[in-house]
Design a protein around this motif. Sequence first.
Motif, PDB file in Angstrom:
ATOM      1  N   PRO A  11       0.800  -1.234   0.000  1.00 57.79           N
ATOM      2  CA  PRO A  11       0.000   0.000   0.000  1.00 57.79           C
ATOM      3  C   PRO A  11       0.830   1.281   0.000  1.00 57.79           C
ATOM      4  CG  PRO A  11      -0.960  -1.603   1.500  1.00 57.79           C
ATOM      5  CD  PRO A  11       0.347  -2.175   1.048  1.00 57.79           C
ATOM      6  N   GLY A  12       1.907   1.305   0.781  1.00 56.07           N
ATOM      7  CA  GLY A  12       2.720   2.515   0.812  1.00 56.07           C
ATOM      8  C   GLY A  12       3.378   2.810  -0.518  1.00 56.07           C
ATOM      9  N   ALA A  13       3.906   1.765  -1.172  1.00 52.10           N
ATOM     10  CA  ALA A  13       4.539   1.955  -2.483  1.00 52.10           C
ATOM     11  C   ALA A  13       3.506   2.380  -3.517  1.00 52.10           C
ATOM     12  CB  ALA A  13       5.233   0.670  -2.907  1.00 52.10           C
ATOM     13  N   TRP A  14       2.321   1.770  -3.453  1.00 54.73           N
ATOM     14  CA  TRP A  14       1.260   2.136  -4.406  1.00 54.73           C
ATOM     15  C   TRP A  14       0.846   3.600  -4.234  1.00 54.73           C
ATOM     16  CZ3 TRP A  14      -0.951   0.638  -8.730  1.00 54.73           C
ATOM     17  CH2 TRP A  14      -2.209   1.143  -9.073  1.00 54.73           C
ATOM     18  N   ARG A  15       0.718   4.028  -2.990  1.00 55.09           N
ATOM     19  CA  ARG A  15       0.314   5.411  -2.727  1.00 55.09           C
ATOM     20  C   ARG A  15       1.358   6.390  -3.240  1.00 55.09           C
ATOM     21  NH1 ARG A  15      -0.666   4.628   2.038  1.00 55.09           N
ATOM     22  NH2 ARG A  15       1.308   5.284   2.965  1.00 55.09           N
ATOM     23  N   ARG A  16       2.648   6.087  -3.017  1.00 56.65           N
ATOM     24  CA  ARG A  16       3.694   6.991  -3.511  1.00 56.65           C
ATOM     25  C   ARG A  16       3.700   7.038  -5.033  1.00 56.65           C
ATOM     26  NH1 ARG A  16       6.461   4.720   0.957  1.00 56.65           N
ATOM     27  NH2 ARG A  16       7.408   3.106  -0.354  1.00 56.65           N
ATOM     28  N   LEU A  17       3.475   5.882  -5.665  1.00 58.70           N
ATOM     29  CA  LEU A  17       3.430   5.836  -7.119  1.00 58.70           C
ATOM     30  C   LEU A  17       2.301   6.714  -7.652  1.00 58.70           C
ATOM     31  CD1 LEU A  17       4.271   4.508  -9.868  1.00 58.70           C
ATOM     32  CD2 LEU A  17       2.609   2.717  -9.349  1.00 58.70           C
ATOM     33  N   VAL A  18       1.106   6.563  -7.086  1.00 53.40           N
ATOM     34  CA  VAL A  18      -0.051   7.336  -7.557  1.00 53.40           C
ATOM     35  C   VAL A  18       0.146   8.823  -7.293  1.00 53.40           C
ATOM     36  CG1 VAL A  18      -2.514   7.730  -7.176  1.00 53.40           C
ATOM     37  CG2 VAL A  18      -1.631   5.389  -7.342  1.00 53.40           C
ATOM     38  N   ASP A  19       0.662   9.161  -6.103  1.00 51.77           N
ATOM     39  CA  ASP A  19       0.831  10.572  -5.753  1.00 51.77           C
ATOM     40  C   ASP A  19       1.897  11.261  -6.593  1.00 51.77           C
ATOM     41  OD1 ASP A  19      -1.119  10.315  -3.856  1.00 51.77           O
ATOM     42  OD2 ASP A  19       0.255  10.148  -2.145  1.00 51.77           O
ATOM     43  N   SER A  20       2.814  10.483  -7.166  1.00 50.86           N
ATOM     44  CA  SER A  20       3.889  11.083  -7.952  1.00 50.86           C
ATOM     45  C   SER A  20       3.471  11.432  -9.371  1.00 50.86           C
ATOM     46  CB  SER A  20       5.089  10.125  -8.006  1.00 50.86           C
ATOM     47  OG  SER A  20       4.820   9.016  -8.871  1.00 50.86           O
ATOM     48  N   ALA A  21       2.313  10.979  -9.808  1.00 51.74           N
ATOM     49  CA  ALA A  21       1.912  11.129 -11.205  1.00 51.74           C
ATOM     50  C   ALA A  21       1.741  12.601 -11.581  1.00 51.74           C
ATOM     51  CB  ALA A  21       0.618  10.375 -11.464  1.00 51.74           C
ATOM     52  N   ARG A  22       2.270  12.968 -12.743  1.00 53.01           N
ATOM     53  CA  ARG A  22       2.082  14.289 -13.316  1.00 53.01           C
ATOM     54  C   ARG A  22       1.843  14.121 -14.803  1.00 53.01           C
ATOM     55  NH1 ARG A  22       2.124  14.828  -8.728  1.00 53.01           N
ATOM     56  NH2 ARG A  22       3.026  16.442  -7.399  1.00 53.01           N
ATOM     57  N   LEU A  23       0.705  14.620 -15.285  1.00 51.29           N
ATOM     58  CA  LEU A  23       0.466  14.612 -16.727  1.00 51.29           C
ATOM     59  C   LEU A  23       1.275  15.720 -17.380  1.00 51.29           C
ATOM     60  CD1 LEU A  23      -1.900  12.769 -15.839  1.00 51.29           C
ATOM     61  CD2 LEU A  23      -3.199  13.726 -17.742  1.00 51.29           C
TER      62      LEU A  23
END
Length: 428
Positions: free
Chosen positions: A411-423
């Motif tokens: 969960p922590g890795a998934w959250r960091r991945l999603v939060d890092s997204a920039r279009l």
Amino acid sequence: TSPPVPRADLVASARAGPGGTRIWRGTIETEEGTRPALWIERPIEAAPTRLGALLLPGDAGLGPAAVTGLALELRVAFDRLRIDPERAGEIPALPTGATIDVPQPGPAPSDADETRDPWQVALGTGFTLGLPPGLRARRTDRGVAPPRTVPGGLLWIRGRFRDRNGTAVAVGDGDRAGYLAVVSRDGTREDAADLPAGLPSGRRVAAESYDIVAERPDVVRASAERWEEPGFAGTWLVFRLERAEDRVEIALPVLAGRRSPALFWIPVTWRPEPEPPAPPPVDPASRFGIRFERLAGSARRDRPWEEGELATPGLRLEVPLGWTPVVSLRSRDGFPIVLLDERGAVLATLSRLRPGDPALRNPERHGYTTQGGARRRHAEAIYRGPNGEILWTARDGGFLLAPSADHPPEPGAWRRLVDSARLLRSTR
């Protein structure tokens, strides 16, 4: 009426077939290219509706010449469908003027070219294997049987392509397929001159050590061999990777291009868990504008939770520690991108969505809920799907990031991945 198939160019046959069957033939445009397509309809007994089916014949790794025969097989399968007239009315009929949602098919039948198309990563049980474009791989535990059963076989392979030197390469036919097998060293197959696992009979005509593979720490010795099989006009290339307790055997029935360097690179790419997949001999990502830059030096010390940055046309992500992005095996733009852990297990899949994609039409209707932070990530909107998917939308398409159901990410890795997204500026 016209077939309810979007993005299709289909022409009706002049005559109706047996039982009032009607057939339209032509093509359909997909993200993977232009594909041959058929739409077939036939009446349903004692019902006011008709049964329709969209048929998209592939080439089964046998090349474009196989499409006609496979289309005929699909028609035979359709003719064998049986409808219970008493229950036919329980199935909602498609309203007049509506269209079907065409599922994302596999690659369009074509002659693959190593100078143009990407190398692939075949994901097996406990291993990964690199394959040139145009070779199709199927796991033996997924219900698609190979032409010939191979003891210990985990993967079967066949296909056609043109290598970077312009040589036409053909692997497998209707009776034979290449394979990867793991053979137990139980004292019965110690001699390298033993028949390969997938040959019922044959003669070895050449063999030499294959030092580039034998340099691996888990391989005791390796060999590259050439075999002849009675009744087969081609040549078997057999690569044996001897380990402490078993033998990995990669064998290819080659009808053309047996000297292609691409075929000899395949055994070099074999990787057991937990190693990440091997890089291809030609990086396919560069031609797509896809980059993955691993952290090094002070950057790795400052961000110990991050493996590196993935940048694609339209999106940037920070990849969690221990994850590896791998571009698509068969697409022309590198998508979908799978994210693997150190064992080679798929943790998530990143797909690019074109304008008009069904996933972009009213996401709430499909169980998606609106999320905040769209402006900060330069997106028009952000949605969360019922299975944890994240959908970013933009004026010219969007991206869908889906976690694996088989290997859910931490969960922590998934959250960091999603939060890092920039279009970025464009998803095209």
